[in-house]
Enzyme design. Structure first.
Site, mmCIF file in Angstrom:
data_model
loop_
_atom_site.group_PDB
_atom_site.id
_atom_site.type_symbol
_atom_site.label_atom_id
_atom_site.label_comp_id
_atom_site.label_asym_id
_atom_site.label_seq_id
_atom_site.Cartn_x
_atom_site.Cartn_y
_atom_site.Cartn_z
ATOM 1 C CG HIS A 46 -1.919 -1.103 1.210
ATOM 2 N ND1 HIS A 46 -2.932 -1.203 0.284
ATOM 3 C CD2 HIS A 46 -2.040 -2.188 2.019
ATOM 4 C CE1 HIS A 46 -3.640 -2.293 0.522
ATOM 5 N NE2 HIS A 46 -3.127 -2.908 1.559
ATOM 6 C CD GLU A 151 -5.286 -9.766 2.833
ATOM 7 O OE1 GLU A 151 -5.310 -8.650 3.345
ATOM 8 O OE2 GLU A 151 -4.613 -10.044 1.805
ATOM 9 C CG ASP A 177 -8.004 -6.351 1.766
ATOM 10 O OD1 ASP A 177 -8.757 -5.735 0.994
ATOM 11 O OD2 ASP A 177 -6.801 -6.090 1.868
#
Length: 259
Positions: A46, A151, A177
């Site tokens: 990210h 996830e 997630d």
């Protein structure tokens, strides 16, 4: 080859203490090591990291003698094992849903007979070829870690097959997630999240691998450890800036009001 602190603790059935680094912070590996952490989880999924910047930060982990676990969104084999050649102790791969994906990741980052990683040996992880490569592949397979993130509902449905994949060293729950895909709040006390946590813990125990998740409070740390979790992430540069600045602002406000 440098020995992994996380691997050593897992071998002794002890929890590994992990802190997260979101942004390039040269001092963090040394301070984390001094505070007793075993690894820094470096997030490149990210956040944007320059390649040379990554190499420099990983080298600082070696200097401080603390593991560097890189979370990367890449699935390209040469990009993955290049990170290990640069000296990363382990890789955390997000959104792994099937045993086929897990198998492909093992092929990318483990040497034969476990996988199909390409051999060089001239980088930091093998001390720049100073001692040759005779023991390098076996040492690399032993000391590096492949952690796959659970996830999604599909991943939960394939837990047993993913956890039984030879070469997968750990399962790690990504709460944001997972909650998004389960359609529930990001709350570890939500029934769906509790069920997911229990399922991951059971699969890891069955196949003799590690599991873990982020733990935001002492109570959560205790809960994860009680369920056999040994990859426990607590704290980050991001969180430290938030809490540290809030505390400093409060100190200033109190002191200036008094004066």
């Amino acid at each position: 080859m440098r020995q992994s602190l996380v691997r050593s603790r897992l071998t002794r059935q002890q929890p590994a203490r992990i802190v997260c680094m979101y942004y390039p912070t040269a001092m963090l590996p040394a301070h984390a090591a001094r505070c007793g952490f075993d690894a820094v989880w470096l997030d490149t999924e990210h956040n944007t990291w320059d390649r040379r910047e990554l190499q420099r930060i990983i080298a600082l982990h070696h200097l401080a003698n603390i593991d560097c676990i890189i979370r990367t969104g890449s699935r390209h084999p040469t990009e993955l094992y290049h990170l290990l050649e640069d000296g990363a102790t382990g890789l955390m791969i997000p959104l792994v849903k099937t045993p086929e994906e897990a198998r492909a990741l093992v092929d990318a980052v483990k040497f034969p007979p476990l996988g199909q990683r390409g051999l060089d040996g001239a980088s930091l992880d093998n001390n720049f070829y100073l001692d040759g490569t005779e023991s390098y592949p076996e040492s690399a397979n032993t000391e590096t870690l492949l952690i796959v993130q659970i996830e999604s509902p599909e991943a939960l449905g394939n837990l047993d097959a993913i956890a039984s994949t030879p070469g997968v060293d750990g399962l790690f729950i990504g709460p944001g997630d997972l909650a998004l895909r389960l359609g529930c709040p990001i709350d570890w006390n939500d029934p769906a999240m509790i069920a997911a946590e229990d399922a991951v813990a059971a699969a890891a125990a069955k196949h003799g691998i590690a599991w873990g998740r982020p733990a935001g409070t002492p109570e959560q740390i205790t809960r994860v450890a009680a369920k056999g979790g040994r990859l426990i992430a607590h704290g980050s540069d991001f969180g430290s800036v938030i809490t540290g600045l809030q505390q400093c602002a409060a100190h200033l406000s109190t002191a200036l009001s008094a004066s």
